[in-house]
Design an enzyme around this catalytic site. Structure first.
Site, PDB file in Angstrom:
ATOM      1  N   CYS A 143       0.796  -1.233   0.000  1.00  0.00           N
ATOM      2  CA  CYS A 143       0.000   0.000   0.000  1.00  0.00           C
ATOM      3  C   CYS A 143       0.827   1.280   0.000  1.00  0.00           C
ATOM      4  O   CYS A 143       0.324   2.335  -0.390  1.00  0.00           O
ATOM      5  CB  CYS A 143      -0.943   0.003   1.199  1.00  0.00           C
ATOM      6  N   TYR A 144       2.077   1.229   0.442  1.00  0.00           N
ATOM      7  CA  TYR A 144       2.857   2.472   0.526  1.00  0.00           C
ATOM      8  C   TYR A 144       3.780   2.676  -0.675  1.00  0.00           C
ATOM      9  O   TYR A 144       4.509   3.671  -0.749  1.00  0.00           O
ATOM     10  CB  TYR A 144       3.674   2.513   1.818  1.00  0.00           C
TER      11      TYR A 144
END
Length: 353
Positions: A143-144
């Protein structure tokens, strides 16, 4: 301000497959996917997810992939991701006023599908990028990934004085797990939240847009088991500990305050927050720890409601929403995203031009 040559996000482009309403996904598929006591728990989790609708390249209301072997899912990934990526990149280049041949570095982030040749090669070919365009593929950051992707693009622009292009493309809909596959709360949460999207960002030396002032991170490796993404025989399986919010609460304030202090700023100087919506609890923790105003995370909550958690593209979707704010976009934006490690990434942006 001395911004000539500094890396600037000059254009964003988004692309998403067709949408489905969250309540329709529940009644039409997931209510029958979970059984017994698990079904009641799943219904509560879906209802409290903060998601109103999601986008799916492979919609479970039309096509159940939960029993598919990983090989079949990977073949489908290439079929679905290529046109989405092409649309996002084309829109971003148009927004930045560039041609594909101008791109010096092309970065692709994706953790939901793998193939060689990959999206970086095929899109570079189909869009007409130069044979000398450099490429980088970032996988399994989750997600990052958009934020280290922006960091790499920023470094390239600074060092070479040429444009860089970042594409984040995720098809989480390909990874619905079989109903009998060790269904637990973590798996229900991932099925309730995740969605599909592709977002591209063009970074150029100077000009108008959002200047990338700094990219920074912190990783707490003592909590490495709190978020996992395992390759199984039936797709990729998410592991998501309920302890993630408390890990964020230990680190997010210091990470943000130190970043802002290095640029002579405080939280009160930030008028735009693009915080990855890993789920409602994640946003609540960040809001509390940073003492944000009630509407501080409106763009993040709105993105979660309209698009779900699309993994790496999500924080760029939020930035796109902020950029389109009327009558004018925020002047200073902090982007925050979280993922395996556990890792927290932060980026400070400032509107220029």
């Amino acid at each position: 301000m001395g911004d000539v040559g500094i890396p600037v996000i000059a254009g964003l482009g988004t692309a998403q497959p067709p949408a489905a309403m969250q309540d329709e996904l529940w009644t039409g598929f997931f209510a029958g996917h979970f059984q017994g006591n698990t079904r009641a728990l799943a219904e509560r989790i879906f209802a409290n997810s903060g998601v109103t609708r999601r986008q799916a390249a492979v919609n479970p209301l039309l096509e159940d992939v939960s029993e598919w072997p990983t090989e079949r899912r990977m073949r489908r990934y290439q079929v679905e991701a290529l046109p989405l990526g092409k649309e996002a990149v084309s829109r971003a280049l148009t927004a930045a006023g560039l041609d594909a041949a101008d791109v010096g570095l092309f970065i692709v982030c994706s953790c939901t599908g793998y193939a060689t040749p990959g999206l970086d090669i095929l899109l570079a070919r189909d869009l007409g990028m130069s044979p000398s365009t450099q490429r980088m593929f970032v996988g399994h950051m989750g997600c990052y990934a958009a934020l280290p992707g922006l960091g790499a693009a920023s470094d390239f622009v600074t060092a070479r004085g040429r444009p860089a292009l970042l594409l984040c493309a995720e098809l989480t809909s390909l990874h619905i797990q079989p109903p009998g596959a060790r269904v637990d709360t973590q798996q229900i949460v991932s099925h309730a939240l995740f969605s599909d999207a592709a977002v591209a960002a063009v970074v150029v030396p100077g000009g108008r847009g959002y200047a990338l002032r700094e990219v920074t991170s912190v990783t707490d490796t003592s909590t490495a088991d709190h978020m996992t993404w395992d390759v199984t025989d039936t797709g990729f399986r998410m592991g998501l500990s309920p302890k993630v919010p408390q890990v964020l609460s230990r680190h997010v304030r210091t990470l943000v305050d130190d970043l802002l202090a290095r640029h002579g700023c405080a939280r009160s100087d930030v008028d735009g927050w693009a915080v990855h919506p890993g789920g409602p609890r994640i946003l609540n923790v960040v809001e509390r720890e940073l003492a944000l105003p009630p509407d501080g995370l409106a763009a993040s909550r709105g993105t979660l409601a309209d698009h779900g958690n699309c993994s790496s593209p999500t924080v760029l979707l939020i930035l796109d929403r902020l950029w389109r704010t009327e009558p004018s976009p925020p002047r200073r934006v902090v982007m925050l995203a979280f993922g395996p490690g556990l890792t927290l990434y932060a980026v400070l942006l400032e509107r220029v031009g």
